[in-house]
Write a protein that holds these residues in place. Structure first.
Motif, PDB file in Angstrom:
ATOM      1  N   GLU A  24       0.965  -1.284   0.128  1.00 54.72           N
ATOM      2  CA  GLU A  24      -0.108   0.087   0.021  1.00 54.72           C
ATOM      3  C   GLU A  24       0.764   1.349   0.066  1.00 54.72           C
ATOM      4  N   VAL A  25       1.936   1.330   0.736  1.00 56.12           N
ATOM      5  CA  VAL A  25       2.888   2.456   0.806  1.00 56.12           C
ATOM      6  C   VAL A  25       3.791   2.773  -0.547  1.00 56.12           C
ATOM      7  N   LEU A  26       4.212   1.776  -0.781  1.00 56.00           N
ATOM      8  CA  LEU A  26       5.228   1.715  -1.994  1.00 56.00           C
ATOM      9  C   LEU A  26       4.635   1.403  -3.582  1.00 56.00           C
ATOM     10  N   GLY A  27       3.292   1.014  -3.420  1.00 60.57           N
ATOM     11  CA  GLY A  27       2.689   0.623  -4.660  1.00 60.57           C
ATOM     12  C   GLY A  27       3.360  -0.692  -5.212  1.00 60.57           C
ATOM     13  N   ALA A  87       3.706  12.222  -0.867  1.00 59.81           N
ATOM     14  CA  ALA A  87       2.721  11.125  -0.635  1.00 59.81           C
ATOM     15  C   ALA A  87       2.913   9.798  -0.196  1.00 59.81           C
ATOM     16  N   VAL A  88       4.159   9.212  -0.269  1.00 59.75           N
ATOM     17  CA  VAL A  88       4.650   8.361   0.019  1.00 59.75           C
ATOM     18  C   VAL A  88       4.561   8.312   1.790  1.00 59.75           C
ATOM     19  N   MET A  89       5.076   9.383   2.115  1.00 58.32           N
ATOM     20  CA  MET A  89       5.285   9.620   3.705  1.00 58.32           C
ATOM     21  C   MET A  89       3.771   9.477   4.135  1.00 58.32           C
ATOM     22  N   ALA A  90       2.864  10.381   3.487  1.00 58.40           N
ATOM     23  CA  ALA A  90       1.609  10.264   4.097  1.00 58.40           C
ATOM     24  C   ALA A  90       0.883   8.800   4.063  1.00 58.40           C
ATOM     25  N   ALA A  92       2.352   6.013   4.404  1.00 59.13           N
ATOM     26  CA  ALA A  92       3.247   5.371   5.580  1.00 59.13           C
ATOM     27  C   ALA A  92       2.474   5.862   6.929  1.00 59.13           C
ATOM     28  N   LEU A  93       2.309   7.055   6.894  1.00 61.89           N
ATOM     29  CA  LEU A  93       2.154   7.485   8.431  1.00 61.89           C
ATOM     30  C   LEU A  93       0.444   7.251   8.491  1.00 61.89           C
ATOM     31  N   ASP A 117       9.070   2.139  10.037  1.00 63.30           N
ATOM     32  CA  ASP A 117       7.549   1.255   9.754  1.00 63.30           C
ATOM     33  C   ASP A 117       7.054   0.750  11.112  1.00 63.30           C
ATOM     34  N   PRO A 118       5.905   0.293  10.766  1.00 67.20           N
ATOM     35  CA  PRO A 118       5.599  -0.466  12.227  1.00 67.20           C
ATOM     36  C   PRO A 118       6.105  -1.734  12.546  1.00 67.20           C
TER      37      PRO A 118
END
Length: 147
Positions: A24-27, A87-90, A92-93, A117-118
């Motif tokens: 989801e974060v990195l596509g 966008a990647v940071m958003a 991830a957060l 990351d978690p």
């Protein structure tokens, strides 16, 4: 010389959750996932720009970072080049990452930020450095004088 490729293999607690997070974060797209005794022993994600990230659950040989113990990191930082680090940071957060450094324009010609990351791994997300090596060094020297 023979072609060489390096793919990070991340050992994480809950590999299936990590696969979802990274997709989801990195596509990224799941290429393969193998289990043994209920644990993920090998999974590979293909990144949109090429390359792979591998993921597995911890076992008696490979330990995952302890999220609480990795405040200062694990000695490995994954560096992601992207045209939209904000966008990647958003993403991830939104999915539980912790921001270490906000995405900002850096004095060496890149827009970068960092998150954990978690699963305890640190990632820098940023644009390509737009300056020459000499200009980057001069900018870093000036930055060091100011701090």
């Amino acid at each position: 010389m023979t072609e060489i490729r390096v793919s990070p293999k991340l050992v994480v607690h809950d590999a299936d959750a990590a696969l979802t997070f990274y997709a989801e974060v990195l596509g990224a797209r799941l290429l393969t996932r193998h289990t043994m005794g209920g644990s993920v022993v090998f999974a590979a994600l293909e990144l949109p720009g090429g390359g792979q990230v591998q993921v597995k659950d911890p076992d008696g040989v490979d330990a995952a970072p302890d999220r609480e113990a990795s405040v200062m990191g694990t000695g490995v930082i994954l560096d992601v080049l992207t045209d939209d680090p904000d966008a990647v940071m958003a993403r991830a957060l939104e999915r539980g990452a912790e921001q270490i450094f906000e995405v900002e324009d850096q004095p060496y010609g890149s827009r970068q930020g960092r998150f954990r990351d978690p699963f305890g791994h640190q990632w820098i997300v940023g644009t390509q450095v737009s300056m020459s090596d000499a200009d980057v060094q001069a900018a870093l020297d000036e930055w060091a004088r100011q701090t």
